[in-house]
Enzyme design. Structure first.
Site, mmCIF file in Angstrom:
data_model
loop_
_atom_site.group_PDB
_atom_site.id
_atom_site.type_symbol
_atom_site.label_atom_id
_atom_site.label_comp_id
_atom_site.label_asym_id
_atom_site.label_seq_id
_atom_site.Cartn_x
_atom_site.Cartn_y
_atom_site.Cartn_z
ATOM 1 C CG ASN A 48 -1.786 1.175 1.578
ATOM 2 O OD1 ASN A 48 -1.820 1.963 0.371
ATOM 3 N ND2 ASN A 48 -2.408 1.226 2.581
ATOM 4 C CE LYS A 81 -0.313 3.335 4.603
ATOM 5 N NZ LYS A 81 -0.339 3.509 6.348
ATOM 6 C CD GLU A 133 -3.590 -2.694 7.020
ATOM 7 O OE1 GLU A 133 -2.542 -2.959 6.936
ATOM 8 O OE2 GLU A 133 -4.553 -1.735 6.774
ATOM 9 C CB SER A 168 4.857 -1.603 12.226
ATOM 10 O OG SER A 168 4.379 -0.232 12.458
ATOM 11 C CD GLU A 173 -3.059 5.509 6.559
ATOM 12 O OE1 GLU A 173 -3.387 5.782 5.430
ATOM 13 O OE2 GLU A 173 -2.241 5.173 7.400
ATOM 14 N N GLY A 182 2.175 2.489 10.696
ATOM 15 C CA GLY A 182 3.178 3.586 10.555
ATOM 16 C C GLY A 182 3.759 3.978 11.991
ATOM 17 C CG HIS A 209 -5.837 1.994 4.958
ATOM 18 N ND1 HIS A 209 -5.807 2.782 5.688
ATOM 19 C CD2 HIS A 209 -5.045 0.806 4.970
ATOM 20 C CE1 HIS A 209 -4.170 2.706 6.245
ATOM 21 N NE2 HIS A 209 -3.901 1.471 5.869
HETATM 22 P P1 PGA Z 1 2.687 0.308 7.646
HETATM 23 O O1 PGA Z 1 1.254 0.647 7.023
HETATM 24 O O2 PGA Z 1 3.041 -0.895 7.362
HETATM 25 O O3 PGA Z 1 3.158 1.718 7.319
HETATM 26 O O4 PGA Z 1 2.444 0.385 9.368
HETATM 27 C C1 PGA Z 1 0.238 -0.406 6.893
HETATM 28 C C2 PGA Z 1 -0.900 -0.125 6.398
HETATM 29 O O5 PGA Z 1 -1.370 0.999 6.769
HETATM 30 O O6 PGA Z 1 -1.655 -0.837 5.273
#
Ligand code: PGA
Length: 260
Positions: free
Chosen positions: A10, A12, A172, A218, A100, A178, A98
């Site tokens: 992803n 983003k 997740e 992460s 976010e 993140g 997601h």
């Molecule tokens: P990250 O994000 O690996 O940077 O923690 C995962 C995601 O949001 O899909």
């Protein structure tokens, strides 16, 4: 039951023509996939998806990071699943729900909106990576399973049972995204197993057995192997580390090794 691992990248809201080109060539330099063991799907930002399709090795599939709740029309700024199907055939994917998109104050997608998008996308032939997961305060209040089930139930309420075979679930935990704070392999396994139990009870045993449940939050080259060997961890949705070619290839290799 052998489920093929899936690794999603992803990207983003990151990148430029130059960095997408660089990342694609780094990924193209990796070993050939053992496609009996692992599948890979990368999700660039929408403006770069066809550029990436032209540059990226054909054994890596592509996804959009979101799409609209319905078809084409007067919806300024939106992308319809019909367009994803058109541009990314024969293997169109989309990431939906997601965290976010669920939690950013400017977006705040509800469970029902995510469910509506999921239903429409699968009807158009897309494969959906459906993200679920709890906030830190929800985990601390022992509400992880309740939150996951609420998010899944909204989808179950609108989706026909046979459409679930176009879905991959990505668990997740929001506190791990993140943040560098990864769920322990035991936490991931416990939560994935509970999600599978819910699927057995609410959708059916065969769907549950076939369902790939990815972990996201992460994930890195250095922690992927110990997570991938857990029986209910069927791959990863990777954010930050998917922007680094070497590291993403390492995560894919960890899945391939775990399948051996
Ligand atoms: P990250 O994000 O690996 O940077 O923690 C995962 C995601 O949001 O899909």
């Amino acid at each position: 039951m052998t489920r093929k691992y899936l690794v999603g990248g992803n990207w983003k809201c990151n990148g430029s023509l130059a960095s997408v080109k660089q990342l694609c060539s780094a990924l193209n330099a990796g070993d050939k996939l053992d496609d009996a063991k692992v599948e890979v799907v990368c999700a660039p930002p929408a403006p770069y998806v066809l550029y990436a399709r032209n540059l990226l090795r054909p054994d890596f599939m592509l996804a959009l990071q979101n799409c609209w709740v319905g078809g084409c029309g007067a919806y300024t700024g939106e992308v319809a699943a019909d367009m994803v199907a058109d541009c990314l055939a024969p293997t169109p994917w989309v990431i939906l729900g997601h965290s976010e998109r669920r939690h950013l104050p400017e977006l705040r997608e509800s469970d029902e909106t995510v469910a509506k998008k999921t239903k429409y996308a699968v009807e158009k032939g897309l494969q959906v990576i459906l993200c679920i997961g709890e906030l830190l305060e929800e985990r601390e209040a022992n509400r992880t399973q309740e939150v996951n089930e609420r998010q899944l139930e909204a989808v179950r309420a609108v989706l026909s049972p046979d459409a679930w075979d176009r879905i991959v679930i990505a668990y997740e935990p929001v506190w791990a995204i993140g943040t560098g704070k990864v769920a322990t392999p035991e936490q991931a396994q416990e939560t994935h197993a509970a999600v599978r139990q819910w699927l057995i009870a609410k959708v059916g045993r065969q769907t549950a057995d076939n369902m790939r449940i990815l972990y996201g939050g992460s994930v890195k080259g250095s922690n992927a192997a110990e997570l991938a060997c857990k029986p209910d961890v069927d791959g990863f949705l990777v954010g930050g580390a998917s922007l680094k070619g070497d590291e993403f290839l390492q995560i894919i290799a960890a899945c391939q090794n775990a399948a051996s």
